[in-house]
Design a protein around this motif. Structure first.
Motif, PDB file in Angstrom:
ATOM      1  N   THR A 197       0.235   2.156  -4.001  1.00  0.00           N
ATOM      2  CA  THR A 197       0.166   1.732  -2.605  1.00  0.00           C
ATOM      3  C   THR A 197      -1.296   1.648  -2.162  1.00  0.00           C
ATOM      4  O   THR A 197      -2.193   2.153  -2.833  1.00  0.00           O
ATOM      5  N   VAL A 198      -1.513   1.032  -1.016  1.00  0.00           N
ATOM      6  CA  VAL A 198      -2.838   0.974  -0.405  1.00  0.00           C
ATOM      7  C   VAL A 198      -2.822   1.903   0.808  1.00  0.00           C
ATOM      8  O   VAL A 198      -2.078   1.661   1.768  1.00  0.00           O
ATOM      9  N   GLU A 258       3.270   8.446  -4.746  1.00  0.00           N
ATOM     10  CA  GLU A 258       2.540   7.225  -4.481  1.00  0.00           C
ATOM     11  C   GLU A 258       1.069   7.464  -4.798  1.00  0.00           C
ATOM     12  O   GLU A 258       0.523   8.524  -4.511  1.00  0.00           O
ATOM     13  N   VAL A 259       0.454   6.477  -5.424  1.00  0.00           N
ATOM     14  CA  VAL A 259      -0.916   6.622  -5.901  1.00  0.00           C
ATOM     15  C   VAL A 259      -1.735   5.395  -5.517  1.00  0.00           C
ATOM     16  O   VAL A 259      -1.196   4.319  -5.260  1.00  0.00           O
ATOM     17  N   GLU A 260      -3.056   5.575  -5.505  1.00  0.00           N
ATOM     18  CA  GLU A 260      -3.950   4.459  -5.218  1.00  0.00           C
ATOM     19  C   GLU A 260      -4.236   3.622  -6.456  1.00  0.00           C
ATOM     20  O   GLU A 260      -4.552   2.440  -6.352  1.00  0.00           O
ATOM     21  N   ILE A 271      -1.137  12.501   2.699  1.00  0.00           N
ATOM     22  CA  ILE A 271       0.291  12.396   2.981  1.00  0.00           C
ATOM     23  C   ILE A 271       0.842  11.127   2.328  1.00  0.00           C
ATOM     24  O   ILE A 271       0.158  10.097   2.274  1.00  0.00           O
ATOM     25  N   PRO A 272       2.075  11.170   1.832  1.00  0.00           N
ATOM     26  CA  PRO A 272       2.682   9.986   1.209  1.00  0.00           C
ATOM     27  C   PRO A 272       3.268   9.048   2.262  1.00  0.00           C
ATOM     28  O   PRO A 272       4.474   8.922   2.416  1.00  0.00           O
ATOM     29  N   LYS A 308       1.506  12.471  -2.702  1.00  0.00           N
ATOM     30  CA  LYS A 308       0.433  11.469  -2.728  1.00  0.00           C
ATOM     31  C   LYS A 308      -0.651  11.945  -3.694  1.00  0.00           C
ATOM     32  O   LYS A 308      -1.160  13.049  -3.575  1.00  0.00           O
ATOM     33  N   ALA A 309      -1.004  11.082  -4.661  1.00  0.00           N
ATOM     34  CA  ALA A 309      -2.086  11.380  -5.608  1.00  0.00           C
ATOM     35  C   ALA A 309      -3.099  10.237  -5.583  1.00  0.00           C
ATOM     36  O   ALA A 309      -2.841   9.157  -5.041  1.00  0.00           O
TER      37      ALA A 309
END
Length: 234
Positions: A217-218, A189-191, A32-33, A156-157
C-alpha cells in the motif's frame, strides 16, 4: 503458498466475521494499518473487540470503525485523541478495558508466546487491580494479567519479502511485531515488497512464519497533532 494479495479488501477476504477480536498495530497514527482498517470497515463485520494502544483519531484509523459503530469493546492504553470514542464510552455505548501501556504490550507478547498469564507490579492498589488475583513475591505485591490473543492481527510494516519476513521502521515497531505473533491469522500491509533472500537475516524483525497475507500500500502519513509557531513579523 502465495502470500501476496492485490489489495486490502482481498487480503481480508474470508477472515472477518461478527463478534471477532482484532489486534491493530501502531502507536498514535504512526505504523497503523490504515488500508486494512478501512477494508475491515467495508467488510461490515460488527460487534468487534479491538485490541490497540489507541483508537486513532476522529475519521481516520480505528476512528472510522467507531463512527460506523462496528466496535463494541476496546482493550487499550491511550484513547485521548478521539472525541467520538469519548462520547460513546460516556454514553455507555462502548465497553473499555484500560491497560497501562507496558502491561498491554506484555499481554500481547505473552499471548504470542503461548503464556496464559503473568504477574506484574504495575497497577497494584489501584482500579487496575480490581477483580484480579494478587500474590506476594519477595515481599512485593503483584497482580495477575492474562495474555491476549486475537482472531485477526492487522499489522503495518515497512518492508516484506515474498515469504512474509518483515522489517519495521522506527516508531512503527511499537506493538506491530508482537501483534503479528498473537493473531490466529496475520495480515500485513507494507510499503515495499522485495524478492525472497534480499533482506539481511539480521535485520528481520518478524519471521514470515507468523504472516499469512501481505498487501502493498501507499501510506498517507498523517500528523496526529500539528503544533506550529506564529510567524515572526519582519
Amino acid at each position: 503458498m502465495r502470500k501476496i494479495f492485490p489489495d486490502a479488501k482481498s487480503a481480508l477476504e474470508g477472515l472477518t466475521f461478527d463478534g471477532m477480536t482484532v489486534m491493530s498495530g501502531g502507536f498514535g497514527l504512526c505504523g497503523i494499518p490504515e488500508h486494512l482498517i478501512a477494508a475491515l470497515r467495508d467488510s461490515g463485520a460488527k460487534g468487534l473487540t479491538v485490541i490497540s494502544n489507541n483508537a486513532g483519531v476522529d475519521g481516520f484509523g480505528l476512528g472510522q470503525l467507531l463512527e460506523t459503530r462496528q466496535i463494541s469493546r476496546m482493550i487499550s492504553s491511550y484513547v485521548g485523541e478521539n472525541k467520538e470514542f469519548e462520547r460513546q464510552y460516556l454514553a455507555g455505548e462502548l465497553q473499555l478495558e484500560f491497560n497501562p501501556q507496558g502491561t498491554l504490550a506484555e499481554r500481547i507478547r505473552a499471548g504470542g508466546a503461548g503464556i496464559p498469564a503473568f504477574f506484574v507490579k504495575t497497577g497494584v492498589g489501584t482500579l487496575v487491580a480490581e477483580g484480579k488475583e494478587e500474590r506476594e513475591f519477595n515481599g512485593e505485591r503483584y497482580i495477575m494479567e492474562t495474555g491476549l490473543v486475537a482472531d485477526l492481527s492487522i499489522v503495518k510494516a515497512w518492508k516484506a519479502d515474498e515469504r512474509g519476513n518483515l522489517v519495521f521502521r522506527k516508531t512503527a515497531r511499537n506493538f506491530n511485531p508482537m501483534m503479528a505473533t498473537a493473531g490466529r491469522a496475520c495480515v500485513v500491509e507494507v510499503e515495499e515488497i522485495v524478492p525472497t533472500g534480499s533482506l539481511d537475516p539480521d535485520h528481520i524483525h518478524t519471521p514470515g512464519i507468523y504472516v499469512d497475507r501481505i498487501v502493498q500500500t501507499v501510506p498517507e502519513k498523517r500528523i496526529e497533532q500539528r503544533t506550529v509557531r506564529q510567524r515572526e513579523t519582519a
